[in-house]
Design a protein around this motif. Sequence first.
Motif, PDB file in Angstrom:
ATOM      1  N   ARG A 183      -0.400   4.263  18.111  1.00 49.95           N
ATOM      2  CA  ARG A 183      -1.352   5.166  17.462  1.00 49.95           C
ATOM      3  C   ARG A 183      -2.639   5.250  18.265  1.00 49.95           C
ATOM      4  NH1 ARG A 183       0.533   8.720  13.795  1.00 49.95           N
ATOM      5  NH2 ARG A 183       1.890   7.726  12.296  1.00 49.95           N
ATOM      6  N   MET A 218       0.773  -1.233   0.000  1.00 57.49           N
ATOM      7  CA  MET A 218       0.000   0.000   0.000  1.00 57.49           C
ATOM      8  C   MET A 218       0.805   1.284   0.000  1.00 57.49           C
ATOM      9  SD  MET A 218      -3.456   0.761   2.125  1.00 57.49           S
ATOM     10  CE  MET A 218      -4.212  -0.812   2.015  1.00 57.49           C
ATOM     11  N   GLY A 219       2.066   1.223  -0.250  1.00 55.31           N
ATOM     12  CA  GLY A 219       2.788   2.482  -0.333  1.00 55.31           C
ATOM     13  C   GLY A 219       3.399   2.919   0.971  1.00 55.31           C
ATOM     14  N   GLY A 220       3.047   2.285   2.077  1.00 53.72           N
ATOM     15  CA  GLY A 220       3.697   2.618   3.351  1.00 53.72           C
ATOM     16  C   GLY A 220       4.905   1.734   3.554  1.00 53.72           C
ATOM     17  N   VAL A 227      -3.269  12.266  13.981  1.00 56.01           N
ATOM     18  CA  VAL A 227      -3.145  11.083  13.118  1.00 56.01           C
ATOM     19  C   VAL A 227      -3.772  11.418  11.791  1.00 56.01           C
ATOM     20  CG1 VAL A 227      -3.871   8.706  12.786  1.00 56.01           C
ATOM     21  CG2 VAL A 227      -3.094   9.482  15.007  1.00 56.01           C
ATOM     22  N   ALA A 258      -3.961   4.454  10.784  1.00 55.04           N
ATOM     23  CA  ALA A 258      -2.814   5.345  10.605  1.00 55.04           C
ATOM     24  C   ALA A 258      -3.202   6.707  10.074  1.00 55.04           C
ATOM     25  CB  ALA A 258      -1.799   4.698   9.664  1.00 55.04           C
ATOM     26  N   ILE A 300      -3.839   3.472  -0.659  1.00 60.28           N
ATOM     27  CA  ILE A 300      -3.302   4.726  -0.127  1.00 60.28           C
ATOM     28  C   ILE A 300      -3.073   4.589   1.370  1.00 60.28           C
ATOM     29  CG2 ILE A 300      -4.260   6.336  -1.807  1.00 60.28           C
ATOM     30  CD1 ILE A 300      -6.626   6.773   0.078  1.00 60.28           C
ATOM     31  N   LEU A 301      -2.209   5.392   1.887  1.00 58.99           N
ATOM     32  CA  LEU A 301      -1.940   5.385   3.326  1.00 58.99           C
ATOM     33  C   LEU A 301      -1.172   6.647   3.676  1.00 58.99           C
ATOM     34  CD1 LEU A 301      -2.293   3.539   5.821  1.00 58.99           C
ATOM     35  CD2 LEU A 301       0.049   2.786   5.442  1.00 58.99           C
ATOM     36  N   ARG A 302      -1.645   7.341   4.661  1.00 64.86           N
ATOM     37  CA  ARG A 302      -0.973   8.577   5.128  1.00 64.86           C
ATOM     38  C   ARG A 302      -0.815   9.562   3.968  1.00 64.86           C
ATOM     39  NH1 ARG A 302       2.359   4.654   7.829  1.00 64.86           N
ATOM     40  NH2 ARG A 302       1.616   4.310   9.926  1.00 64.86           N
ATOM     41  N   GLU A 361       0.859   8.618   1.016  1.00 63.94           N
ATOM     42  CA  GLU A 361       1.363   7.893  -0.144  1.00 63.94           C
ATOM     43  C   GLU A 361       0.285   7.131  -0.881  1.00 63.94           C
ATOM     44  OE1 GLU A 361       4.739   6.296   2.588  1.00 63.94           O
ATOM     45  OE2 GLU A 361       5.418   6.058   0.508  1.00 63.94           O
ATOM     46  N   GLY A 362       0.562   6.839  -2.126  1.00 68.28           N
ATOM     47  CA  GLY A 362      -0.373   6.060  -2.919  1.00 68.28           C
ATOM     48  C   GLY A 362       0.361   5.142  -3.865  1.00 68.28           C
TER      49      GLY A 362
END
Lengths: 108, 268
Positions: free
Chosen positions: A77, A65-67, A108, B190, B154-156, B158-159
């Motif tokens: 969190r 997912m890009g993280g 967050v 997150a 997607i996250l935070r 970023e994609g």
Amino acid sequence: MAKLIVNGEDQEVQLPATVADLIQQNNVAQPDMVSVQVNEEFVDREDFATLQLNEGDTVDFLYFMGGGQDKESIEYRFGRLGVQCSAGRSRGTKTNGQTFSTKEDSYV
Amino acid sequence: MFDFTEEELNRYSRHILLQDVGVEGQEKIREGKVLVIGAGGLGAPVAMYLAAAGVGTIGIVDGDVVDLSNLQRQIIHTTPDVDKWKVESAKETINAINPHVKVNTYRDFLVADNALDIVKEYDFVVDGTDNFPVKFLINDACVMAGKPFSHGGILRFEGQTFTHVPGTACYRCMFKTPPPPGAVPTCSQAGVLGAIAGMLGTIQAAETLKYLTGVGELLTNKLLTFNAKTMDFRKINVKKTDRCPICGTNPTITELIDYEQAACDLHK
């Protein structure tokens, strides 16, 4: 020192080095979640510790997912959010001698 | 030859003006049937842009209701839609944008039992989901059914996205198997900058329209990733691998799988 291209950028790497070594050197946050390509071929996870890298190799780290660069745990969190809800409402006021302020990492 | 009304020719004039699209391309869009799985962060911009573009049939799959916390990014839903079924809210917005679009709503979640039946009706599938088990399910169902699809996540800040057409790299070529539940955070844990959903969703919509019209090069055998903090975009070349458990030469996966859902969710 050999020049490799890691995630599209030049990187000097001390050889001999395996894929596992490179993962560690790049501080990959979740090394058991990352997918790795060397010269545009996927490397099986079982081979990370044995595949030797060479001068000029291109290495790509693919994350879910890009993280992937963030080390914060999910429990942290949850804990932060519990605190920030009240902090957010009293933003800018003094409570027990502390002033809450808005910082990018407070939300967050 | 093409039976577009005056209204449609006016509505789609900015497409028709494009040499690469024209009336022929618009007709292909009108004949298109696209399934959008998830009426959330990604599904919202995808569905809205496909509706605006005049895709003839849009299917929407979502078993959820609209929550206040969705409105930060799921722009297909508005404040009065809170507590409404997402598919109903989505359908209303789609038809308000474009009454010519036929909307099929599936007020359910995609699971192994229904996936193949649902996807088979469509020409192109868009993954607008937010959990790994269903992303792998979508991949597997589309590979099995021979359907092209757009993967997105997607996250935070970023994609990440790629497009699959039969014969090109699939999700399992890149990530063999889902991460264990809770191992990788989702947006509800997150967080995500709302506009990131728009950034990635519109890329997915563009890929869908490119597929329907045949224009340009799709993001096949590629993984496009971006970081909005720096606005760095990267296209990584990815090869379909012979060892892939579903699209490789000796597939080990022959049935759809319902992986255990991540237990961790903020508002539950």
